[in-house]
Design a protein around this motif. Structure first.
Motif, PDB file in Angstrom:
ATOM      1  N   GLU A   1       0.829  -1.203   0.000  1.00  0.00           N
ATOM      2  CA  GLU A   1       0.000   0.000   0.000  1.00  0.00           C
ATOM      3  C   GLU A   1       0.869   1.260   0.000  1.00  0.00           C
ATOM      4  O   GLU A   1       0.564   2.253  -0.662  1.00  0.00           O
TER       5      GLU A   1
ATOM      6  N   ARG B   1       5.635  -4.576   8.482  1.00  0.00           N
ATOM      7  CA  ARG B   1       4.621  -4.187   9.459  1.00  0.00           C
ATOM      8  C   ARG B   1       4.972  -4.747  10.841  1.00  0.00           C
ATOM      9  O   ARG B   1       4.844  -4.067  11.855  1.00  0.00           O
TER      10      ARG B   1
ATOM     11  N   ASP C   1      -7.045  -3.106  -3.381  1.00  0.00           N
ATOM     12  CA  ASP C   1      -6.223  -3.928  -2.503  1.00  0.00           C
ATOM     13  C   ASP C   1      -6.818  -5.326  -2.380  1.00  0.00           C
ATOM     14  O   ASP C   1      -8.029  -5.494  -2.415  1.00  0.00           O
TER      15      ASP C   1
END
Ligand SMILES: Nc1ncnc2c1ncn2[C@@H]1O[C@H](COP(=O)(O)OP(=O)(O)OP(=O)(O)O)[C@@H](O)[C@H]1O
Ligand SMILES: [Mg+2]
Length: 481
Positions: A177, A359, A241
């Motif tokens: 993203e 992440r 997405d």
């Protein structure tokens, strides 16, 4: 944001000119890009920049050659050298010629923009020494200088000035993203909306009305006509997405919209023209889904015009420490206490396999910024924060396990030169990696110190001194010197 100025960028690689130029323009600088020494000389006269960023190997000569002369003529100018010859040699030459900063390629965009801000502040006479100042990352989002990330940057550069469809591929948490956002915010559509829709997060039966909008009364609860994501993204970018999770019927409708450039709302009949750039992303294997008749092949071709692959973090470990520091900086900017990592903690980070990718690293750093009471995060705090199986049972400081991992990693770095190593690694890790690199390099060249020094980009005396410093026995390493 810091002071702005005029910047002349000289590089014969158009991708670098575009990326660097856009990044600097975005920060409010006036930028001119040229690709040869001849054009550089002209532009120094006509454009009169505050900062010159120049490549070394240029089509019409050595870009470093005339730097001292340039500085003699324009003493206020700051010169930043970019070079793919990542040797200490180039760094030294750059310094001798009076360059303000030297960045070996591949370089980190954040580091370059920071060097420019530093240079402009020096002009104001409020100069702090390089390296002491710690500027915020000024919103340039993508951190990392592994070859894989450099490839990503190059592709990003090539798609900024067109509207080609992009398919971003990568495991969960690799930054898909973020890449989509970067393409939008650096590209020609940046003043228009960026709209994202996550196919996996919306009930299947609502996907079409979300994407294409619906008319009043199209279904129970549809009280007013509502624009879909396509219309909301008008003129901008639509990020699709988890495209692999899109139901087949919706895929068919999406394909029709992409082919016609027109959207018809659910329950509506009047098509609306839409102009959006499509960036899709998935962590699924689309060709596999096509085999299983769960994804339309024609839609796949339509979306996959320019693929961008983000490798898992465990395959670009050289980015781990850069990212870790970036996230600790981020936490500090958000008002949390400024933390750093101890040597052992840094080593542990390099060993871990990061199933959740960037992440997971980001979450971990944020958690540690809050949890750790010390300013320097110790290995045992980190150990407790990682999953149990993350840590080798015998992990203390450099264990055998670590030495093995470091050796494996170092072998892939052979030939990069010590200065590049110094730039890529957390300082604390150098003490572990550098001796291994020296040993591996010497072994590779059968103990020939001259050749080893050449590969490492240092001279033979420096090599000898380093061997002594690390307590390595050159005689034992010397097989046939
Ligand atoms: N190269 C990078 N530099 C800095 N931050 C990054 C980088 N890559 C990822 N991040 C950060 O890591 C987090 C995860 O990235 P992102 O959401 O883009 O991943 P993703 O691939 O879309 O994951 P998922 O498949 O789970 O949706 C974000 O907060 C993002 O800002
Ligand atoms: Mg995502």
């Amino acid at each position: 944001m810091g002071k702005t100025g005029s910047i002349l960028v000289v590089d014969d690689d158009p991708a670098i000119c575009v990326v660097v130029g856009e990044a600097l323009r975005r920060q409010g600088h006036k930028v001119k890009t040229v690709s040869s020494i001849r054009e550089r000389s002209e532009s120094l006269e006509t454009f009169a920049p505050d900062v010159l960023i120049t490549d070394v190997m240029l089509p019409d000569g050595d870009g470093l050659e005339d730097v001292a002369g340039i500085l003699a003529r324009s003493p206020d100018l700051h010169v930043i050298i970019l070079s793919a010859q990542n040797t200490l040699n180039t760094a030294i030459r750059a310094t001798e010629k009076g360059a303000f900063e030297y960045l070996p390629k591949p370089f980190d965009l954040n580091e370059l923009t920071r060097a420019v801000s530093d240079a402009l502040r020096m002009k104001e006479g409020e100069g702090a020494g390089l390296g002491e100042v710690h500027l915020p990352h000024d919103g340039l989002p993508l951190v990392g200088r592994s070859p894989a990330m450099q490839e990503v940057y190059r592709t990003v550069a090539r798609v900024l000035s067109n509207d080609l469809s992009i398919l971003v591929l990568g495991e969960s948490g690799t930054g898909k993203e973020l890449v989509a956002e970067a393409i939008h915010s650096l590209g020609q559509r940046r003043t228009k909306p960026f709209v994202a829709i996550n196919m996996a997060a919306i009930p299947r039966e609502l996907i079409e009305s979300e994407l294409f909008g619906y008319e009043k009364g199209a279904f129970t609860g549809a009280h007013v006509r509502t624009a879909g994501k396509f219309e909301q993204a008008q003129g901008g970018t639509l990020f699709l997405d988890e495209i692999g999770d899109m139901p087949m019927e919706a895929q068919t409708r999406l394909l029709r919209v992409l082919q016609s450039g027109e959207v018809t709302t659910v329950g509506g009949s009047k098509p609306v023209r839409v102009n959006v750039r499509i960036i899709a992303a998935t962590n699924k294997d689309l060709p596999q889904l096509i085999e299983e008749n769960r994804f339309r092949q024609d839609l796949y071709y339509r979306l996959n015009v320019v693929p961008i692959s983000l490798p898992p973090l465990r395959e670009r470990r050289e980015d781990v420490m850069l990212l870790a520091r970036h996230f600790l900086d981020q936490a500090a900017q958000e008002g949390l206490p400024r933390k750093s990592l101890s040597d052992e903690a840094a080593q542990l980070l390099m060993l871990y396999h990061w199933p959740g990718n960037v992440r997971e690293l980001q979450n971990l750093m944020q958690r540690l910024a809050v949890l750790s009471r010390e300013n320097v995060i110790a290995a045992d705090i980190l150990k407790n924060a990682l999953p149990l199986d993350a840590v080798p049972a015998d992990f203390t400081a450099p264990s055998e396990h670590l030495a093995e991992a470091v050796r494996e990693w170092t072998k892939r770095q052979l030939g990069i030169g010590l200065s590049e190593l110094h730039r890529n690694l957390h300082d604390d890790l150098l003490a572990v990696v550098e001796p291994v690199l020296l040993q591996e390099t010497l072994t590779r060249v059968d103990g020939n110190q001259l050749r080893a020094a050449g590969l490492l980009g240092i001279n033979r005396n420096t090599l000898r001194k380093k061997l002594t410093d690390y307590g390595l026995d050159p005689l034992q390493l010397r097989l046939n010197d």
